[in-house]
Scaffold this active site. Sequence first.
Site, PDB file in Angstrom:
ATOM      1  N   LYS A  54       6.180   1.778   6.192  1.00 48.51           N
ATOM      2  CA  LYS A  54       6.620   2.497   5.684  1.00 48.51           C
ATOM      3  C   LYS A  54       6.845   3.462   5.618  1.00 48.51           C
ATOM      4  O   LYS A  54       6.562   4.174   4.506  1.00 48.51           O
ATOM      5  CB  LYS A  54       5.474   1.818   4.569  1.00 48.51           C
ATOM      6  N   ARG A  55       7.591   4.018   6.538  1.00 46.84           N
ATOM      7  CA  ARG A  55       7.387   5.515   6.776  1.00 46.84           C
ATOM      8  C   ARG A  55       8.208   6.145   6.326  1.00 46.84           C
ATOM      9  O   ARG A  55       9.401   5.005   5.803  1.00 46.84           O
ATOM     10  CB  ARG A  55       7.647   5.424   8.204  1.00 46.84           C
TER      11      ARG A  55
END
Length: 312
Positions: free
Chosen positions: A106-107
């Site tokens: 979930k960058r």
Amino acid sequence: MSFDRMIEKIVETQNPTVAGLDPKLAYIPSYILDGAVAKYGKTLEAAAAALLEYNKGLIDALCDIVPAVKPQAAYYEMYGWQGVRTLAETVAYARAKGMFVITDGKRNDIGTTMEAYATAHLGKTDVFGEKTEAFGADALTVNGYLGTDGIKPLLGVCEAEDKGIFVLVKTSNPSSGELQDQKMESGKTVYETMGEFCEHWGETIMGKYGYSGVGAVVGATYPAQLGEMREKAPHTFFLVPGYGAQGGGADDVAPAFDKNGLGAIINSSRGIMCAWQKEKCDEHDYAQAARREAIRMRDEICARIGEIRANG
Ligand SMILES: O=C(O)c1cc(=O)[nH]c(=O)n1[C@@H]1O[C@H](COP(=O)(O)O)[C@@H](O)[C@H]1O
């Protein structure tokens, strides 16, 4: 540059599901934990070694029937650099067994930093002039709420390296509606607008099955929104978490699929990893229990897809 490789793996295994690898020490059989502690003491090294042995057992038991795994980075970071090494080793092991690997990170950040994330997880790092894979996943989960400049660097890497991304659109958690369901000035919801961005971002990396390399995360816990987004984002492949431990079932995930039974991959993490505890079977049988649950999940979902296709 698209999800073609993943789609081909789904078709080959006849299984549109992904096993989440979110390991915690509490899920790991005591014989594995005891062995790691005997070797390394009560250290991060021991925890990381136990995680790796547990994951390898799961991957061995699943790789011929499940097309993909999704390790969530937080469960590895929790054990320091030793845990992060286990993440890298897990990715490499699963890929060597032929599985498609989605690293759940979930960058999200500004463009230049996203370029570094893209290189780290999907691309090749320049090490003194030599290009080397750092983590080497096939796909990465990302947060697109920083806008286009945060996503663009990933698209170049996806195109060059034949990789994909899954962008958070409508998440599975109870509070997801607080922001994502808000109506914007356009009259569209925030998640619907993010779905439109995914369609647009994916235009330059379209695959041969009609889906681009930009996928969307849409939770199984919101079946109405899943159906809505399937119609509104026809070129966007869905990663659907929330099946199993979060309460989603086959009926809930059914709207995620297109008329050909493609378009989505359904994740279960705890449901598969902890199947041996639910079954109360011998702990040495943990990987086979995971396999039994993966087969049950596959059959339940495929039966539902079959009904939908039969009814047009
Ligand atoms: O991106 C994800 O994978 C994700 C998005 C979302 O909206 N909800 C969600 O649960 N996830 C992840 O999916 C997995 C769900 O795990 P289980 O509930 O144990 O099956 C976890 O790794 C979550 O971090």
